[in-house]
Write an enzyme that holds these catalytic residues in place. Structure first.
Site, PDB file in Angstrom:
ATOM      1  N   ASP A  82       0.473   4.856   2.089  1.00 25.36           N
ATOM      2  CA  ASP A  82      -0.291   5.280   3.262  1.00 25.36           C
ATOM      3  C   ASP A  82      -1.416   6.250   2.879  1.00 25.36           C
ATOM      4  O   ASP A  82      -1.180   7.268   2.222  1.00 25.36           O
ATOM      5  CB  ASP A  82       0.630   5.976   4.278  1.00 25.36           C
ATOM      6  CG  ASP A  82       1.563   4.989   4.978  1.00 25.36           C
ATOM      7  OD1 ASP A  82       1.215   3.795   5.074  1.00 25.36           O
ATOM      8  OD2 ASP A  82       2.657   5.426   5.403  1.00 25.36           O
ATOM      9  N   HIS A 138       4.679   0.109   0.155  1.00 27.88           N
ATOM     10  CA  HIS A 138       5.400  -0.627   1.198  1.00 27.88           C
ATOM     11  C   HIS A 138       4.522  -1.713   1.798  1.00 27.88           C
ATOM     12  O   HIS A 138       3.305  -1.752   1.599  1.00 27.88           O
ATOM     13  CB  HIS A 138       5.968   0.319   2.264  1.00 27.88           C
ATOM     14  CG  HIS A 138       4.951   1.108   3.006  1.00 27.88           C
ATOM     15  ND1 HIS A 138       4.327   2.210   2.490  1.00 27.88           N
ATOM     16  CD2 HIS A 138       4.450   0.962   4.256  1.00 27.88           C
ATOM     17  CE1 HIS A 138       3.486   2.716   3.365  1.00 27.88           C
ATOM     18  NE2 HIS A 138       3.533   1.968   4.450  1.00 27.88           N
ATOM     19  N   ARG A 170       5.152   6.084  14.286  1.00 28.53           N
ATOM     20  CA  ARG A 170       5.041   6.601  12.918  1.00 28.53           C
ATOM     21  C   ARG A 170       4.551   8.044  12.910  1.00 28.53           C
ATOM     22  O   ARG A 170       3.605   8.390  13.600  1.00 28.53           O
ATOM     23  CB  ARG A 170       4.077   5.749  12.086  1.00 28.53           C
ATOM     24  CG  ARG A 170       4.250   6.078  10.610  1.00 28.53           C
ATOM     25  CD  ARG A 170       3.469   5.172   9.729  1.00 28.53           C
ATOM     26  NE  ARG A 170       2.102   5.640   9.649  1.00 28.53           N
ATOM     27  CZ  ARG A 170       1.193   5.087   8.878  1.00 28.53           C
ATOM     28  NH1 ARG A 170       1.490   4.042   8.143  1.00 28.53           N
ATOM     29  NH2 ARG A 170      -0.025   5.564   8.839  1.00 28.53           N
ATOM     30  N   HIS A 193       0.830  -1.210   0.000  1.00 29.81           N
ATOM     31  CA  HIS A 193       0.000   0.000   0.000  1.00 29.81           C
ATOM     32  C   HIS A 193       0.861   1.255   0.000  1.00 29.81           C
ATOM     33  O   HIS A 193       2.069   1.216   0.243  1.00 29.81           O
ATOM     34  CB  HIS A 193      -0.924   0.034   1.222  1.00 29.81           C
ATOM     35  CG  HIS A 193      -0.186   0.130   2.523  1.00 29.81           C
ATOM     36  ND1 HIS A 193       0.520  -0.928   3.062  1.00 29.81           N
ATOM     37  CD2 HIS A 193      -0.020   1.158   3.387  1.00 29.81           C
ATOM     38  CE1 HIS A 193       1.073  -0.554   4.196  1.00 29.81           C
ATOM     39  NE2 HIS A 193       0.783   0.722   4.419  1.00 29.81           N
TER      40      HIS A 193
HETATM   41  C1  SIN Z   1       2.961   0.943   7.787  1.00 30.96           C
HETATM   42  O1  SIN Z   1       2.334   0.496   6.856  1.00 30.96           O
HETATM   43  O2  SIN Z   1       3.087   2.143   7.955  1.00 30.96           O
HETATM   44  C2  SIN Z   1       3.619   0.006   8.782  1.00 30.96           C
HETATM   45  C3  SIN Z   1       4.853  -0.580   8.221  1.00 30.96           C
HETATM   46  C4  SIN Z   1       5.520  -1.496   9.192  1.00 30.96           C
HETATM   47  O3  SIN Z   1       5.033  -1.683  10.311  1.00 30.96           O
HETATM   48  O4  SIN Z   1       6.558  -2.070   8.839  1.00 30.96           O
END
Ligand code: SIN
Length: 280
Positions: free
Chosen positions: A99, A256, A271, A97
């Protein structure tokens, strides 16, 4: 300070970066590195939350996001947490995805600050969508050029945020019914980066439901072929985390994926997300 590429197409690790570097010095350096490599990891930074927020703002204003509840004492930070006893289920971000691509102005980038990571597993993988677009076969390129795609957070919310009293094993707290997440938003299927002029494929399996002018059924085989291409290991970079690492990525030119292979271990990352100009 030393910077070393991690793969042939994307990603770089930076060692020896001093978190106390004033933003006017750190800013140009980090922005340039991110622009070149699309994901950079500052190794062994051990940044506290204030430092992480300061570094985020070097790239753009902090964003507050719908449907994932932030930390109680800090609305700018999401705790990406999976406890050791949360086993047998999914993981936050465990599909390819970009974000919050369903927002009218999706984040320009995100930062993840590793507080506690498993001894093994819990890697994050990114895929370069500039390379993916540049190498698209002609029929797929024709399917996306000049076309928009529909994004919404509703299906993900329904799957991952059932009513709170029926939920178990979920450290990430998600809310339901936020109109900013549930409505449909249209973005070009190919974005042009305002600074570099690079074109990047901008569709993803979590939030993109169809291509404009096509039904979901008509879009499905085209999107499936796009995702197969866009997530090829050749275009990707897999990060093995150490506690104290801080990764920064371009959310418009990469996808990612959070790897879920560490049941029984605790993983906690903070995050933050920064804004840019609306997609074009
Ligand atoms: C995310 O999608 O922001 C999380 C990525 C992760 O936990 O590695």
């Amino acid at each position: 300070m030393r910077i070393a590429r991690l793969t042939g197409f994307m990603g770089a690790e930076i060692t020896g970066f001093d978190a106390r570097t004033p933003p006017d010095l750190a800013g140009p350096l980090l922005r340039d590195a991110l622009d070149r490599h699309l994901m950079i990891v500052l190794r062994g930074l051990h940044a506290d939350r204030a430092t992480q927020k300061r570094l985020s703002q070097v790239f753009g204003p902090l964003m507050r996001l719908p449907y994932v509840r932030p930390m109680d004492d800090d609305p700018d930070v999401i705790a990406v947490l999976k406890e050791a006893d949360e086993t047998g289920g999914g993981v936050f971000g465990g599909e390819w995805h970009s974000d919050f691509s369903f927002l009218e102005n999706p984040p320009a980038g995100s930062l993840l600050n590793a507080v506690e990571v498993p001894d093994v597993g819990g890697d994050t993988v990114w895929a370069n969508q500039v390379t993916a677009y540049a190498s698209l076969p002609g029929d797929l390129r024709a399917a996306v050029d000049g076309r928009r795609a529909v994004h919404t957070g509703a299906p993900y919310g329904q799957r991952h945020a059932p009513p709170e009293d029926t939920r178990a094993n979920a450290s990430i707290r998600m809310t339901r019914g936020d109109p900013r997440a549930d409505r449909e938003t249209l973005h070009p299927a190919v974005l042009t980066d305002p600074a570099s002029g690079q074109k990047a494929l901008f569709v993803n399996p979590i939030y993109t439901t169809r291509l404009e002018g096509l039904t979901e059924a008509e879009s499905a085989p085209i999107l499936a072929a796009l995702y197969r291409h866009a997530t090829r290991p050749d275009f990707s970079c897999r990060l093995r985390w150490c506690a104290g690492d801080l990764a920064i990525w371009d959310n418009r030119r990469t996808l990612h994926y959070a790897t879920n292979d560490y049941d029984g271990a605790r993983r906690l990352l903070y995050r933050t997300t920064f804004a840019g100009t609306p997609p074009a």
